[in-house]
Design an enzyme around this catalytic site. Structure first.
Site, PDB file in Angstrom:
ATOM      1  N   HIS A  74      -2.177   3.667  10.240  1.00  0.00           N
ATOM      2  CA  HIS A  74      -0.997   4.528  10.376  1.00  0.00           C
ATOM      3  C   HIS A  74      -1.320   5.699  11.294  1.00  0.00           C
ATOM      4  CE1 HIS A  74      -0.491   2.309   6.610  1.00  0.00           C
ATOM      5  NE2 HIS A  74       0.806   2.501   6.708  1.00  0.00           N
ATOM      6  N   HIS A 100       0.877  -1.175   0.000  1.00  0.00           N
ATOM      7  CA  HIS A 100       0.000   0.000   0.000  1.00  0.00           C
ATOM      8  C   HIS A 100       0.912   1.222   0.000  1.00  0.00           C
ATOM      9  CE1 HIS A 100       0.532  -0.280   4.557  1.00  0.00           C
ATOM     10  NE2 HIS A 100       1.180   0.790   4.190  1.00  0.00           N
ATOM     11  N   HIS A 119      10.937  -0.540   2.519  1.00  0.00           N
ATOM     12  CA  HIS A 119      10.915   0.927   2.515  1.00  0.00           C
ATOM     13  C   HIS A 119      11.223   1.463   3.899  1.00  0.00           C
ATOM     14  CE1 HIS A 119       6.687   0.025   3.616  1.00  0.00           C
ATOM     15  NE2 HIS A 119       6.355   1.291   3.767  1.00  0.00           N
TER      16      HIS A 119
HETATM   17  C1  DHB Z   1       4.738   5.420   1.972  1.00  0.00           C
HETATM   18  C2  DHB Z   1       4.660   4.062   2.241  1.00  0.00           C
HETATM   19  C3  DHB Z   1       3.877   3.581   3.294  1.00  0.00           C
HETATM   20  O1  DHB Z   1       3.782   2.280   3.655  1.00  0.00           O
HETATM   21  C4  DHB Z   1       3.136   4.464   4.044  1.00  0.00           C
HETATM   22  O2  DHB Z   1       2.346   3.966   4.997  1.00  0.00           O
HETATM   23  C5  DHB Z   1       3.220   5.833   3.799  1.00  0.00           C
HETATM   24  C6  DHB Z   1       4.028   6.299   2.760  1.00  0.00           C
HETATM   25  C7  DHB Z   1       5.568   5.935   0.849  1.00  0.00           C
HETATM   26  O3  DHB Z   1       6.251   5.151   0.168  1.00  0.00           O
HETATM   27  O4  DHB Z   1       5.536   7.138   0.580  1.00  0.00           O
HETATM   28 FE    FE Z   2       2.487   1.926   5.415  1.00  0.00          FE
END
Ligand code: DHB
Ligand code: FE
Length: 285
Positions: free
Chosen positions: A59, A12, A193
């Site tokens: 989040h 996501h 990430h």
């Molecule tokens: C991004 C990725 C995430 O999992 C999230 O919760 C918020 C931002 C991103 O890659 O910008």
């Molecule tokens: Fe996320």
């Protein structure tokens, strides 16, 4: 009885939701990403379940540092898209399945997993972006959805092992529900990430592809990977991947059945700050 027909796994990213909502999916940056989901949207039309059990993380939207449930099941009749700072996404409300969700809570809690029961909750990009990727932009989502929120934001987070065991308890719960429902289970979030600190922007293609390989062929072994390995190798937000083990633990082969068929596999870098991974696994009929 209800049965789990397939599991779906997808990253996501809020920017993916924005690209869909603002009509930018054909732009050069986004086109290769959305191409990877064209098959999935068609597959979803042909394999629409009655219910999606959707494992995702909030989040700090519905929950905050004031209240941090490790595992929370949405038992409400309906869930609205959350306002994450830019107004709620223009997506349909999520229609829940209160009876099945309550049955799962009963079964899983009696199987020694402590779930938090949530009767009112807005759902953020963790849930709505996977739905948009798989279903496009319908007026109403094509089926009911049970939101299942996992804390992977504030430490301590649950281990992959516990997530994998929880998936097995969820399968048992779903298969003991006395209605012939077709249920999909989705594991979302990830892949590598990191959004903050000196390592912001970290991507690890080798880790991600090894994770996909092992999720398919060695899920029990993968479940023993400790949380610190995710953080080191896949970045602080790479820990979202433990949620995929809940969905994988609910598949038939983990309970002595035959291995799932890999119907679709896709990997793409980047989407915003994130490596995007996607799998569709189908249980043998
Ligand atoms: C991004 C990725 C995430 O999992 C999230 O919760 C918020 C931002 C991103 O890659 O910008
Ligand atoms: Fe996320």
């Amino acid at each position: 009885m209800a049965r789990i027909t397939s599991s779906v796994y997808t990253s996501h990213v809020p920017a993916i939701g924005a690209a869909i909502d603002l009509g930018k999916t054909g732009e050069p940056y986004w086109q290769p990403l959305f191409k990877g989901y064209e098959f999935s949207k068609q597959w979803m039309k042909e394999h629409t379940p009655d219910v999606i059990f959707l494992v995702y993380n909030d989040h700090a939207t519905a929950f905050s540092l004031e209240l941090i449930p490790t595992f929370a099941i949405g038992t409400a009749a309906e869930f609205k898209a959350a306002d994450e700072g830019w107004g709620p996404r223009p997506v349909p409300n999520v229609i829940g399945h209160a009876e099945l969700a309550s049955h799962i809570a009963q079964s899983v809690i009696q199987d020694d997993f402590d779930l938090t029961i949530v009767n009112k909750m807005d759902v953020d990009h963790g849930l709505t972006v996977p739905l948009s990727l798989m279903c496009g932009q319908p007026k109403a989502w094509p089926c009911k959805v049970i939101p299942f929120a996992v804390n992977v934001v504030q430490y301590p987070v649950p281990s992959g092992r516990r997530c994998f065991m929880l998936g097995q308890a969820i399968r048992k719960a779903i298969e003991s529900f006395d209605e012939p429902l077709n249920v999909q289970i989705w594991g979302t979030g990830g892949m590598s990430h990191q959004l903050q600190g000196p390592r912001a922007g970290l991507i690890n293609r080798e880790f991600d592809n090894n994770f996909l390989d092992r999720l398919i062929a060695d899920p029990a072994g993968l479940a023993s990977v400790p949380h610190i390995d995710y953080v080191r190798e896949a970045g602080s937000e790479g820990i979202e991947l433990v949620m995929w083990l809940i969905a994988r633990g609910a598949m038939a082969d983990i309970n002595g059945g035959r291995p799932p068929r890999t119907t679709h596999r896709f990997y793409h870098v980047p989407a915003s700050n994130t490596a995007v991974g996607h799998l569709i696994l189908e249980n043998p009929q």
